[in-house]
Design a protein around this motif. Structure first.
Motif, PDB file in Angstrom:
ATOM      1  N   LEU A 437      68.331  32.347  26.901  1.00 22.88           N
ATOM      2  CA  LEU A 437      69.625  32.979  27.163  1.00 22.88           C
ATOM      3  C   LEU A 437      69.839  33.199  28.665  1.00 22.88           C
ATOM      4  O   LEU A 437      70.972  33.211  29.139  1.00 22.88           O
ATOM      5  N   GLY A 438      68.762  33.414  29.397  1.00 18.45           N
ATOM      6  CA  GLY A 438      68.853  33.638  30.840  1.00 18.45           C
ATOM      7  C   GLY A 438      67.538  33.265  31.504  1.00 18.45           C
ATOM      8  O   GLY A 438      66.465  33.357  30.896  1.00 18.45           O
ATOM      9  N   ILE A 439      67.603  32.818  32.772  1.00 18.13           N
ATOM     10  CA  ILE A 439      66.413  32.389  33.509  1.00 18.13           C
ATOM     11  C   ILE A 439      66.540  32.855  34.950  1.00 18.13           C
ATOM     12  O   ILE A 439      67.566  32.649  35.590  1.00 18.13           O
ATOM     13  N   TRP A 440      65.469  33.514  35.449  1.00 19.89           N
ATOM     14  CA  TRP A 440      65.416  33.903  36.867  1.00 19.89           C
ATOM     15  C   TRP A 440      64.093  33.373  37.418  1.00 19.89           C
ATOM     16  O   TRP A 440      63.021  33.699  36.900  1.00 19.89           O
ATOM     17  N   ALA A 441      64.164  32.555  38.479  1.00 22.56           N
ATOM     18  CA  ALA A 441      62.947  31.946  39.025  1.00 22.56           C
ATOM     19  C   ALA A 441      63.135  31.677  40.504  1.00 22.56           C
ATOM     20  O   ALA A 441      64.064  30.991  40.902  1.00 22.56           O
ATOM     21  N   GLN A 442      62.243  32.249  41.317  1.00 17.59           N
ATOM     22  CA  GLN A 442      62.257  31.915  42.744  1.00 17.59           C
ATOM     23  C   GLN A 442      61.806  30.470  42.951  1.00 17.59           C
ATOM     24  O   GLN A 442      62.356  29.744  43.756  1.00 17.59           O
ATOM     25  N   ASN A 443      60.753  30.077  42.211  1.00 19.42           N
ATOM     26  CA  ASN A 443      60.211  28.723  42.355  1.00 19.42           C
ATOM     27  C   ASN A 443      60.493  27.950  41.075  1.00 19.42           C
ATOM     28  O   ASN A 443      59.788  28.070  40.080  1.00 19.42           O
ATOM     29  N   GLN A 444      61.546  27.126  41.087  1.00 20.30           N
ATOM     30  CA  GLN A 444      61.937  26.420  39.883  1.00 20.30           C
ATOM     31  C   GLN A 444      60.983  25.281  39.544  1.00 20.30           C
ATOM     32  O   GLN A 444      61.061  24.714  38.455  1.00 20.30           O
ATOM     33  N   GLU A 445      60.044  24.959  40.449  1.00 16.62           N
ATOM     34  CA  GLU A 445      59.056  23.943  40.121  1.00 16.62           C
ATOM     35  C   GLU A 445      58.077  24.442  39.068  1.00 16.62           C
ATOM     36  O   GLU A 445      57.334  23.657  38.478  1.00 16.62           O
ATOM     37  N   LEU A 446      58.049  25.756  38.835  1.00 20.02           N
ATOM     38  CA  LEU A 446      57.174  26.318  37.814  1.00 20.02           C
ATOM     39  C   LEU A 446      57.811  26.272  36.426  1.00 20.02           C
ATOM     40  O   LEU A 446      57.172  26.654  35.448  1.00 20.02           O
ATOM     41  N   LEU A 447      59.073  25.837  36.343  1.00 14.98           N
ATOM     42  CA  LEU A 447      59.745  25.747  35.048  1.00 14.98           C
ATOM     43  C   LEU A 447      59.351  24.452  34.336  1.00 14.98           C
ATOM     44  O   LEU A 447      59.043  23.444  34.974  1.00 14.98           O
ATOM     45  N   ALA A 448      59.404  24.489  32.995  1.00 16.24           N
ATOM     46  CA  ALA A 448      59.059  23.306  32.200  1.00 16.24           C
ATOM     47  C   ALA A 448      60.100  22.201  32.365  1.00 16.24           C
ATOM     48  O   ALA A 448      59.827  21.032  32.120  1.00 16.24           O
ATOM     49  N   ALA A 449      61.313  22.562  32.765  1.00 17.85           N
ATOM     50  CA  ALA A 449      62.381  21.597  33.036  1.00 17.85           C
ATOM     51  C   ALA A 449      63.394  22.292  33.941  1.00 17.85           C
ATOM     52  O   ALA A 449      63.259  23.473  34.271  1.00 17.85           O
ATOM     53  N   GLN A 450      64.419  21.573  34.382  1.00 15.01           N
ATOM     54  CA  GLN A 450      65.429  22.184  35.232  1.00 15.01           C
ATOM     55  C   GLN A 450      66.134  23.322  34.488  1.00 15.01           C
ATOM     56  O   GLN A 450      66.313  23.282  33.266  1.00 15.01           O
ATOM     57  N   LYS A 451      66.514  24.332  35.259  1.00 10.58           N
ATOM     58  CA  LYS A 451      67.131  25.519  34.671  1.00 10.58           C
ATOM     59  C   LYS A 451      68.330  25.162  33.799  1.00 10.58           C
ATOM     60  O   LYS A 451      68.501  25.705  32.701  1.00 10.58           O
ATOM     61  N   GLU A 452      69.151  24.237  34.278  1.00 14.76           N
ATOM     62  CA  GLU A 452      70.354  23.863  33.534  1.00 14.76           C
ATOM     63  C   GLU A 452      70.011  23.220  32.185  1.00 14.76           C
ATOM     64  O   GLU A 452      70.758  23.343  31.210  1.00 14.76           O
ATOM     65  N   MET A 453      68.898  22.504  32.108  1.00  5.97           N
ATOM     66  CA  MET A 453      68.487  21.875  30.864  1.00  5.97           C
ATOM     67  C   MET A 453      67.935  22.885  29.870  1.00  5.97           C
ATOM     68  O   MET A 453      68.069  22.722  28.651  1.00  5.97           O
ATOM     69  N   LEU A 454      67.282  23.942  30.403  1.00  7.33           N
ATOM     70  CA  LEU A 454      66.664  24.930  29.519  1.00  7.33           C
ATOM     71  C   LEU A 454      67.697  25.838  28.854  1.00  7.33           C
ATOM     72  O   LEU A 454      67.588  26.147  27.652  1.00  7.33           O
ATOM     73  N   LEU A 455      68.692  26.295  29.619  1.00 11.64           N
ATOM     74  CA  LEU A 455      69.646  27.276  29.109  1.00 11.64           C
ATOM     75  C   LEU A 455      70.356  26.762  27.860  1.00 11.64           C
ATOM     76  O   LEU A 455      70.872  25.644  27.821  1.00 11.64           O
ATOM     77  N   GLY A 456      70.352  27.596  26.834  1.00  8.76           N
ATOM     78  CA  GLY A 456      71.017  27.264  25.585  1.00  8.76           C
ATOM     79  C   GLY A 456      70.176  26.452  24.629  1.00  8.76           C
ATOM     80  O   GLY A 456      70.574  26.232  23.484  1.00  8.76           O
ATOM     81  N   ASN A 457      69.008  26.002  25.071  1.00  7.46           N
ATOM     82  CA  ASN A 457      68.133  25.215  24.207  1.00  7.46           C
ATOM     83  C   ASN A 457      66.907  26.033  23.814  1.00  7.46           C
ATOM     84  O   ASN A 457      66.609  27.071  24.406  1.00  7.46           O
ATOM     85  N   ASN A 458      66.141  25.521  22.858  1.00  3.88           N
ATOM     86  CA  ASN A 458      65.003  26.243  22.317  1.00  3.88           C
ATOM     87  C   ASN A 458      63.719  25.840  23.029  1.00  3.88           C
ATOM     88  O   ASN A 458      63.586  24.696  23.484  1.00  3.88           O
ATOM     89  N   ILE A 459      62.774  26.786  23.107  1.00  5.30           N
ATOM     90  CA  ILE A 459      61.502  26.504  23.786  1.00  5.30           C
ATOM     91  C   ILE A 459      60.752  25.362  23.125  1.00  5.30           C
ATOM     92  O   ILE A 459      59.976  24.659  23.775  1.00  5.30           O
ATOM     93  N   ARG A 460      60.969  25.135  21.835  1.00  6.31           N
ATOM     94  CA  ARG A 460      60.267  24.058  21.135  1.00  6.31           C
ATOM     95  C   ARG A 460      60.623  22.681  21.691  1.00  6.31           C
ATOM     96  O   ARG A 460      59.877  21.711  21.511  1.00  6.31           O
ATOM     97  N   ASP A 461      61.790  22.596  22.352  1.00  5.19           N
ATOM     98  CA  ASP A 461      62.221  21.316  22.911  1.00  5.19           C
ATOM     99  C   ASP A 461      61.495  20.972  24.208  1.00  5.19           C
ATOM    100  O   ASP A 461      61.574  19.824  24.669  1.00  5.19           O
ATOM    101  N   PHE A 462      60.782  21.971  24.797  1.00  4.93           N
ATOM    102  CA  PHE A 462      60.205  21.743  26.126  1.00  4.93           C
ATOM    103  C   PHE A 462      58.718  22.085  26.207  1.00  4.93           C
ATOM    104  O   PHE A 462      58.027  21.560  27.064  1.00  4.93           O
ATOM    105  N   LEU A 463      58.234  22.970  25.330  1.00  6.83           N
ATOM    106  CA  LEU A 463      56.838  23.383  25.395  1.00  6.83           C
ATOM    107  C   LEU A 463      56.024  22.686  24.317  1.00  6.83           C
ATOM    108  O   LEU A 463      56.535  22.326  23.261  1.00  6.83           O
TER     109      LEU A 463
END
Length: 644
Positions: A437-463
């Motif tokens: 529902l929301g993402i806050w990250a100083q270092n977006q390289e630590l995300l499983a995918a780009q912030k825009e791709m994650l928002l609105g989708n389920n963690i099962r799609d990326f983890l």
């Protein structure tokens, strides 16, 4: 009236999460204007104890840390362009009186005239991380002491995956640079002398059949880069998978070429071949320090021909500052106190340049015990010494540039990016089904995918499946208890595989979950390093005893000691000492021993050890006077004398 909007202090994250926010006035003692509600849950204080003036923040800082904290505040305040700064970790006293290590990231608040009115601090408890670093440093200190004394090469074989790590020293023994020898078990077996392969395979099979009670130990010949062979003593120990199959094997290689030569070679032709095919300088010298026989490697190293060397002694060619230490050991060898020694020593070349060497010296004695001749091995480490100096300079330059770049990046941060985005950890808002529902990250390289791709989708799609399961278990626990701490996940991000620790709280107002994800990759790597340190020390077959300055009590023993003497490690370091295992020592002899060790630095002697069952056996003891980080130790390496 505060000169800024302080409502963020009441955000759900700061009512239940692990980050405490303090708003201090810029006054003596740093009185607290407001503080987040989770102060009571995390540190035991009620917020009004601070806001009422009953407690002053400065009074809760450890006395040894307050000066540093004050200095950092003053330094940041004197910088008119600074908007935030990070404190070095310091200790903060909780309501029970215990001190916690905290990380404090502070933002500066100024009025329209630029005068500092308040400070906003974000406190995170890092007590466990500090304790882990201290424990890791202690284990590393012990391993460094042991490996420095033994000069062995280390290997670590993950049998399940057939992945092998060979230390730099291991590769140096056979003439290879770090990147020249492949980290593959097949490469090692291919380099074993054909006549030794069956014997090595048999030793491995016998060890795998009973790894708990049978140590892997075998002497073998291994082929060097130039095609020659060296004698190596290989020792190791295996850990098992839950099903009992071998999982991991850690061990050490000891160069025993000189020992085998002195024991086995009687033929002059063999001696000549051995001399000429060595990767190191080699010489036979007389008890009077003259050069009797030298190889070509030594001639190139020192710049002299053999004929020129016969008119000199090694004493004349030794760098003046290194001569006393060498003569001390050489005289002990002549007196029969020791049969061999190793030191780092500098020689003066014919062209007056300095050569740094690792010098190994042993002797052959006549029947009456006097020295017949001396065998010396000289390894040229000049390039390595120069490289170490260059690396140190580069590290200092790199650290300086990183510090400068870090300051630039911190100065570039904008307050308008939001208070929450100032938190160094990743922060997610998920619903109960795991949708972002929301993402806050100083270092977006630590995300499983780009912030825009994650928002609105389920963690099962990326983890991965296992990581998804852990996140959902944490959400379920927070749904039932309000909070969940400590679950860890491993995910692949842009810069490789990383480990994260989850802290989850439930927002009762909308049913969403706030997930604070902290990067703990370094901590995981430290845990792996601790495992390697423990395996490495216990892989040694020799008895290793560590005592503090002028004390006969043991502060550390390896597994080989427990195996030899029959005591547990807890018994040996729980108050036992030299007098409990060595019948030949008395307090009076110990009082005389320590000053001698302090003066000589290394002492080699024979003694006897007594097991728990009362068996007494002879041992060969080498005691080292070791200074490490303002502490002094006696490191004793003991080897049973067999066949006597």
């Amino acid at each position: 009236m505060l000169p800024f909007d302080s409502s963020f202090v009441d955000h759900e994250l700061f009512r239940e999460g692990p980050v405490v926010i303090f708003v201090w006035k810029n006054e003596a003692g740093w009185p607290v204007e407001t503080v987040s509600r989770n102060l009571h849950k995390l540190y035991g204080y009620m917020p009004d104890e601070y806001t009422s003036g009953k407690l002053m923040y400065a009074d809760q800082i450890h006395p040894d840390d307050i000066a540093q904290v004050a200095f950092e505040v003053e330094k940041a305040g004197s910088c008119s362009e600074c908007s935030s700064f990070d404190h070095k970790p310091y200790r903060y006293r909780d309501e029970k009186g215990d001190y916690r290590w905290v990380k404090d990231s502070t933002r500066i608040i100024r009025d329209d005239d630029g005068t500092i009115t308040h400070y906003i601090g974000y406190l995170v408890d890092i007590t466990n991380e500090v304790a882990l670093k201290e424990e890791t440093a202690l284990l590393k200190e012990r391993l460094d002491l042991a490996w420095t004394a033994t000069n062995d090469g280390l290997w670590d074989w993950i049998i399940d995956e057939d992945v092998v790590y060979f230390s730099d020293r291991w590769k140096e023994m056979i003439g290879y640079e770090r990147d020249e020898f492949p980290n593959e078990s097949s490469a090692f077996f291919e380099h074993i002398h054909p006549n030794d392969r069956d014997r090595v395979q048999k030793a491995l099979e016998e060890h795998f059949a009973d790894p708990e009670h049978r140590l892997y130990e075998v002497d073998l010949r291994i082929q060097c880069k130039d095609g020659s062979y060296k004698w190596i003593q290989s020792r190791g120990k295996t850990s098992l998978n839950p099903d009992g199959t071998p999982h991991r094997m850690v061990g050490a290689h000891t160069d025993i070429t000189v020992r085998r030569l002195l024991e086995e070679q009687k033929n002059n032709e063999q001696m000549r071949l051995f001399f000429e095919r060595q990767l190191v300088g080699m010489a036979i010298t007389s008890p009077e320090k003259g050069w009797l026989k030298t190889n070509e490697k030594l001639h190139r190293m020192l710049g002299y021909t053999h004929d020129e060397l016969t008119h000199l002694t090694w004493e004349e060619m030794t760098y003046p500052d290194d001569l006393p230490r060498d003569l001390e050991q050489f005289d002990r060898l002549l007196r029969g106190e020791i049969d061999e020694y190793m030191i780092q020593k500098r020689f003066m070349r014919k062209d007056k340049h300095i050569v740094y060497t690792n010098l190994s010296v042993s002797c052959v004695r006549r029947e009456d015990g006097s020295v017949d001749y001396v065998l010396a091995l000289l390894e040229d480490i000049t390039t390595r010494k120069q490289a170490e100096e260059t690396i140190n300079e580069l590290n200092l330059t790199l650290e300086r540039r990183i510090e400068e770049r870090t300051i630039e990046l911190q100065d570039a941060l904008s307050f308008n990016e939001g208070i929450i985005n100032a938190i160094p950890d990743l922060l997610f808002e998920l619903n109960k089904e795991g949708t972002y529902l929301g993402i806050w990250a100083q270092n977006q390289e630590l995300l499983a995918a780009q912030k825009e791709m994650l928002l609105g989708n389920n963690i099962r799609d990326f983890l991965a499946t296992e990581a998804t399961k852990s996140v959902m278990e944490a959400i379920d626990e927070a749904d039932k208890k309000g909070l969940s701490f400590g679950k860890t996940i491993r995910i692949n991000v842009a810069n490789g595989e990383r480990w994260f620790e989850l802290s989850v709280s439930k927002n009762e107002s909308d049913g969403a979950f706030l997930v604070l994800s902290r990067d703990i990759t370094e901590r995981k790597e430290a845990e792996l390093q601790m495992s390697l340190l423990t395996y490495s020390l216990d892989a040694l077959s020799d008895t290793i005893l560590l005592m503090e300055e002028n004390s006969p009590l043991f502060v550390y023993v390896n597994h080989g000691t427990c195996r030899k003497l029959g005591y547990s490690r807890e018994q040996l370091i729980g108050g036992m000492g030299v007098f409990d295992i060595d019948p030949d020592w008395s307090p009076e002899e110990w009082a005389e021993f320590w000053p001698r060790l302090q003066a000589q630095r290394v002492m080699h002697f024979e003694s006897r050890h007594r097991t728990k069952e009362g068996r007494i056996f002879p041992v060969d003891v080498t005691s080292h006077y070791v200074e490490y980080e303002d502490k002094v130790y006696n490191l004793a390496i003991c080897r049973e004398i067999v066949g006597r």
